[in-house]
Design a protein around this motif. Structure first.
Motif, PDB file in Angstrom:
ATOM      1  N   GLY A   1      31.817 -32.893 -30.390  1.00  0.00           N
ATOM      2  CA  GLY A   1      32.341 -32.766 -29.040  1.00  0.00           C
ATOM      3  C   GLY A   1      33.299 -31.596 -29.029  1.00  0.00           C
ATOM      4  N   PRO A   2      33.530 -31.034 -27.879  1.00  0.00           N
ATOM      5  CA  PRO A   2      34.465 -29.919 -27.813  1.00  0.00           C
ATOM      6  C   PRO A   2      35.908 -30.418 -27.909  1.00  0.00           C
ATOM      7  CG  PRO A   2      33.594 -30.407 -25.630  1.00  0.00           C
ATOM      8  CD  PRO A   2      32.909 -31.324 -26.592  1.00  0.00           C
ATOM      9  N   PRO A   3      36.826 -29.572 -28.283  1.00  0.00           N
ATOM     10  CA  PRO A   3      36.643 -28.175 -28.665  1.00  0.00           C
ATOM     11  C   PRO A   3      36.230 -28.010 -30.124  1.00  0.00           C
ATOM     12  CG  PRO A   3      38.985 -28.686 -28.645  1.00  0.00           C
ATOM     13  CD  PRO A   3      38.250 -29.930 -28.200  1.00  0.00           C
ATOM     14  N   LEU A   4      35.546 -26.907 -30.364  1.00  0.00           N
ATOM     15  CA  LEU A   4      35.153 -26.473 -31.703  1.00  0.00           C
ATOM     16  C   LEU A   4      35.191 -24.957 -31.667  1.00  0.00           C
ATOM     17  CD1 LEU A   4      32.301 -27.635 -33.956  1.00  0.00           C
ATOM     18  CD2 LEU A   4      32.297 -25.257 -33.187  1.00  0.00           C
ATOM     19  N   THR A   5      35.723 -24.343 -32.724  1.00  0.00           N
ATOM     20  CA  THR A   5      35.786 -22.883 -32.776  1.00  0.00           C
ATOM     21  C   THR A   5      35.229 -22.399 -34.104  1.00  0.00           C
ATOM     22  OG1 THR A   5      37.737 -22.895 -31.357  1.00  0.00           O
ATOM     23  CG2 THR A   5      37.282 -20.854 -32.559  1.00  0.00           C
ATOM     24  N   ALA A   6      34.216 -21.522 -34.031  1.00  0.00           N
ATOM     25  CA  ALA A   6      33.623 -20.905 -35.212  1.00  0.00           C
ATOM     26  C   ALA A   6      34.227 -19.513 -35.389  1.00  0.00           C
ATOM     27  CB  ALA A   6      32.108 -20.814 -35.062  1.00  0.00           C
TER      28      ALA A   6
ATOM     29  N   CYS B   1      37.033 -31.516 -20.626  1.00  0.00           N
ATOM     30  CA  CYS B   1      37.652 -31.822 -21.920  1.00  0.00           C
ATOM     31  C   CYS B   1      39.159 -31.541 -21.889  1.00  0.00           C
ATOM     32  CB  CYS B   1      36.966 -30.984 -22.987  1.00  0.00           C
ATOM     33  SG  CYS B   1      37.769 -30.970 -24.595  1.00  0.00           S
ATOM     34  N   GLY B   2      39.973 -32.584 -21.937  1.00  0.00           N
ATOM     35  CA  GLY B   2      41.432 -32.425 -21.921  1.00  0.00           C
ATOM     36  C   GLY B   2      41.971 -31.565 -23.045  1.00  0.00           C
ATOM     37  N   PRO B   3      41.574 -31.796 -24.315  1.00  0.00           N
ATOM     38  CA  PRO B   3      42.058 -30.936 -25.400  1.00  0.00           C
ATOM     39  C   PRO B   3      41.661 -29.458 -25.214  1.00  0.00           C
ATOM     40  CG  PRO B   3      41.225 -32.981 -26.302  1.00  0.00           C
ATOM     41  CD  PRO B   3      40.867 -32.972 -24.836  1.00  0.00           C
ATOM     42  N   CYS B   4      40.535 -29.210 -24.559  1.00  0.00           N
ATOM     43  CA  CYS B   4      40.133 -27.822 -24.281  1.00  0.00           C
ATOM     44  C   CYS B   4      41.149 -27.163 -23.349  1.00  0.00           C
ATOM     45  CB  CYS B   4      38.745 -27.776 -23.667  1.00  0.00           C
ATOM     46  SG  CYS B   4      37.434 -28.434 -24.732  1.00  0.00           S
ATOM     47  N   ARG B   5      41.642 -27.919 -22.391  1.00  0.00           N
ATOM     48  CA  ARG B   5      42.684 -27.413 -21.492  1.00  0.00           C
ATOM     49  C   ARG B   5      43.969 -27.124 -22.267  1.00  0.00           C
ATOM     50  NH1 ARG B   5      41.436 -27.860 -16.176  1.00  0.00           N
ATOM     51  NH2 ARG B   5      39.527 -29.017 -15.737  1.00  0.00           N
ATOM     52  N   ASP B   6      44.278 -27.987 -23.242  1.00  0.00           N
ATOM     53  CA  ASP B   6      45.499 -27.803 -24.032  1.00  0.00           C
ATOM     54  C   ASP B   6      45.461 -26.519 -24.854  1.00  0.00           C
ATOM     55  OD1 ASP B   6      46.376 -30.244 -23.020  1.00  0.00           O
ATOM     56  OD2 ASP B   6      45.845 -31.372 -24.845  1.00  0.00           O
ATOM     57  N   GLU B   7      44.302 -26.171 -25.409  1.00  0.00           N
ATOM     58  CA  GLU B   7      44.237 -24.995 -26.280  1.00  0.00           C
ATOM     59  C   GLU B   7      43.895 -23.704 -25.534  1.00  0.00           C
ATOM     60  OE1 GLU B   7      41.313 -25.590 -29.374  1.00  0.00           O
ATOM     61  OE2 GLU B   7      39.666 -24.980 -28.067  1.00  0.00           O
ATOM     62  N   ALA B   8      43.480 -23.787 -24.289  1.00  0.00           N
ATOM     63  CA  ALA B   8      43.083 -22.594 -23.525  1.00  0.00           C
ATOM     64  C   ALA B   8      44.158 -21.508 -23.515  1.00  0.00           C
ATOM     65  CB  ALA B   8      42.670 -22.975 -22.109  1.00  0.00           C
ATOM     66  N   PRO B   9      45.440 -21.819 -23.323  1.00  0.00           N
ATOM     67  CA  PRO B   9      46.449 -20.752 -23.329  1.00  0.00           C
ATOM     68  C   PRO B   9      46.516 -20.004 -24.663  1.00  0.00           C
ATOM     69  CG  PRO B   9      47.378 -22.766 -22.411  1.00  0.00           C
ATOM     70  CD  PRO B   9      46.022 -23.118 -22.974  1.00  0.00           C
ATOM     71  N   TYR B  10      46.261 -20.676 -25.767  1.00  0.00           N
ATOM     72  CA  TYR B  10      46.301 -20.015 -27.079  1.00  0.00           C
ATOM     73  C   TYR B  10      45.155 -19.012 -27.209  1.00  0.00           C
ATOM     74  CZ  TYR B  10      49.065 -24.246 -27.964  1.00  0.00           C
ATOM     75  OH  TYR B  10      49.966 -25.274 -27.890  1.00  0.00           O
ATOM     76  N   LEU B  11      43.974 -19.382 -26.720  1.00  0.00           N
ATOM     77  CA  LEU B  11      42.822 -18.482 -26.771  1.00  0.00           C
ATOM     78  C   LEU B  11      43.030 -17.279 -25.857  1.00  0.00           C
ATOM     79  CD1 LEU B  11      40.161 -21.297 -26.772  1.00  0.00           C
ATOM     80  CD2 LEU B  11      40.604 -19.729 -28.674  1.00  0.00           C
ATOM     81  N   ALA B  12      43.563 -17.516 -24.651  1.00  0.00           N
ATOM     82  CA  ALA B  12      43.843 -16.416 -23.720  1.00  0.00           C
ATOM     83  C   ALA B  12      44.864 -15.462 -24.320  1.00  0.00           C
ATOM     84  CB  ALA B  12      44.334 -16.969 -22.384  1.00  0.00           C
ATOM     85  N   ASP B  13      45.902 -16.008 -24.953  1.00  0.00           N
ATOM     86  CA  ASP B  13      46.941 -15.185 -25.569  1.00  0.00           C
ATOM     87  C   ASP B  13      46.376 -14.370 -26.736  1.00  0.00           C
ATOM     88  OD1 ASP B  13      49.815 -14.436 -25.724  1.00  0.00           O
ATOM     89  OD2 ASP B  13      49.662 -15.393 -27.699  1.00  0.00           O
ATOM     90  N   LEU B  14      45.554 -15.003 -27.566  1.00  0.00           N
ATOM     91  CA  LEU B  14      44.937 -14.300 -28.693  1.00  0.00           C
ATOM     92  C   LEU B  14      44.105 -13.128 -28.199  1.00  0.00           C
ATOM     93  CD1 LEU B  14      44.155 -14.070 -31.716  1.00  0.00           C
ATOM     94  CD2 LEU B  14      42.197 -15.518 -31.163  1.00  0.00           C
ATOM     95  N   GLN B  15      43.309 -13.356 -27.177  1.00  0.00           N
ATOM     96  CA  GLN B  15      42.458 -12.289 -26.667  1.00  0.00           C
ATOM     97  C   GLN B  15      43.289 -11.122 -26.171  1.00  0.00           C
ATOM     98  OE1 GLN B  15      41.124 -11.901 -22.983  1.00  0.00           O
ATOM     99  NE2 GLN B  15      39.436 -10.573 -23.538  1.00  0.00           N
TER     100      GLN B  15
END
Length: 184
Positions: free
Chosen positions: A145-150, A80-94
């Motif tokens: 379809g991904p991404p989805l965040t609950a 999923c291309g958009p999942c790759r785009d948002e991955a840095p934001y999730l890593a940073d948040l964590q």
């Protein structure tokens, strides 16, 4: 919007797709955070679905209905291309939340667990990940379809579902503040 799986990648290069049970022995699984044992709890009205998924790395299966927040459950896939785009934001948040917000990833409809592990490691997603090769969360979370965040509060209630890619770190951080009441 979300991604649609690329069926043509299944079995690419003559490899046989792994089942969820065998994903636990996929090379690189030890590089992911272990899935934690969670106490059994009664399902919550408007909470996560009563579905158990295997750990993509090492650790026990996780029953989603047992989870409590503040928590983000991110549905993603390595294709999923958009999942790759948002991955840095999730890593940073964590990293910057200092444990005030927990994250769990769900690798969705992905026939290539070895590629999913590579994706998570490459993007610094060092939180636990589950495998949902059979789309068990599709109906209860209404995954197109991904991404989805609950976004899950401390009582276990899903207080917000973000469909599609986060467009900025600021957008993600603001949702964590407004939906979960967490600041750092």
């Amino acid at each position: 919007m979300g991604c649609a799986p690329e069926a043509s990648r299944e079995g690419e290069g003559g490899e046989t797709p792994q089942s969820p049970d065998s994903s636990r022995t996929v090379a690189g699984a030890e590089k992911l955070a272990d899935c934690p044992s969670t106490p059994s709890r009664p399902p919550v009205s408007d909470g996560l679905p009563d579905v158990s998924l295997p750990c993509l790395g090492n650790g026990p299966d996780i029953r989603l209905a047992d989870l409590r927040g503040p928590l983000l459950v991110n549905v993603w896939a390595q294709w999923c291309g958009p999942c790759r785009d948002e991955a840095p934001y999730l890593a940073d948040l964590q990293q910057k939340s200092g444990g005030k917000v927990q994250l769990i990833g769900i690798d969705y409809a992905d026939p290539r667990p070895e590629k999913a592990i590579e994706f998570a490691v490459e993007h610094g997603l060092v939180y636990p990940h589950l495998a949902d090769t059979d789309k068990q969360v599709r109906q209860p979370l209404r995954v197109g379809g991904p991404p989805l965040t609950a976004f899950v509060d401390k009582a276990g209630k899903v207080v917000h579902v973000h469909r599609g890619v986060f467009k900025s770190q600021q957008e993600l951080d603001q949702l964590v503040r407004t939906k979960l009441g967490v600041t750092w």
